[in-house]
Design an enzyme around this catalytic site. Structure first.
Site, mmCIF file in Angstrom:
data_model
loop_
_atom_site.group_PDB
_atom_site.id
_atom_site.type_symbol
_atom_site.label_atom_id
_atom_site.label_comp_id
_atom_site.label_asym_id
_atom_site.label_seq_id
_atom_site.Cartn_x
_atom_site.Cartn_y
_atom_site.Cartn_z
ATOM 1 N N HIS A 167 0.553 -0.838 -0.086
ATOM 2 C CA HIS A 167 -0.208 -0.046 -0.021
ATOM 3 C C HIS A 167 1.054 1.149 -0.156
ATOM 4 O O HIS A 167 2.197 1.453 1.172
ATOM 5 C CB HIS A 167 -0.718 -0.065 0.932
ATOM 6 C CG HIS A 167 -0.577 -0.360 2.836
ATOM 7 N ND1 HIS A 167 0.142 -1.600 2.992
ATOM 8 C CD2 HIS A 167 0.086 1.031 3.834
ATOM 9 C CE1 HIS A 167 0.695 -1.252 4.012
ATOM 10 N NE2 HIS A 167 0.758 0.352 4.790
ATOM 11 N N HIS B 262 0.527 4.912 0.691
ATOM 12 C CA HIS B 262 0.747 6.122 1.654
ATOM 13 C C HIS B 262 1.016 8.140 1.476
ATOM 14 O O HIS B 262 1.647 7.915 0.662
ATOM 15 C CB HIS B 262 1.768 6.172 3.313
ATOM 16 C CG HIS B 262 0.841 5.072 4.054
ATOM 17 N ND1 HIS B 262 0.386 5.394 5.123
ATOM 18 C CD2 HIS B 262 1.981 4.193 4.129
ATOM 19 C CE1 HIS B 262 0.380 3.968 5.851
ATOM 20 N NE2 HIS B 262 1.189 3.539 5.434
#
Length: 131
Positions: free
Chosen positions: A117, A119
């Protein structure tokens, strides 16, 4: 963001392809505040924001991509798409003055969810060095 202790525990808790909280979010078993979605990625607001804008961008299909250091040739398209999606979302969020992208990798990188992922952080002045 996770503490060093939380990241270390997450690294040994589950096998790399075990379901994560992100799988539950993608299945709508856990609610999230969506900001962007297409056929490859889903982006939502972090529930513990570290900046006025803190969005997580995740691939919809993990395909063994539990962390960046596990990336293979076949992941090139999704990796590029994650970066391009971050640019689209930053513009959508009004981050014309700049933003920061962070990918934590492994226990020393303070990764706490083993589903790659990105950010997206913005809305305030970022400091350097970052950590």
């Amino acid at each position: 963001m996770a503490s060093e202790k939380e990241a270390a525990l997450a690294a040994v808790a589950d096998p790399p392809d075990a379901p994560t909280i992100f799988d539950k979010i993608l299945k709508k078993e856990i609610p999230s505040t969506a900001v962007y979605e297409d056929d490859m990625v889903y982006a939502f607001r972090d529930i513990c924001p570290q900046a006025p804008t803190h969005i997580l961008i995740i691939p919809k299909v993990k395909d063994g991509l539990s962390q960046l250091s596990k990336a293979e040739e076949r992941h090139r398209e999704i990796l590029g798409h994650l970066m391009y999606t971050a640019k689209i979302i930053a513009k959508q969020e009004g981050l014309e003055d700049g933003f920061r992208l962070v990918i934590n990798d492994g226990p020393s990188g303070c990764q706490s969810v083993y589903h790659l992922h990105v950010h997206l952080l913005g809305g305030r002045q970022m400091n350097w060095p970052p950590g």
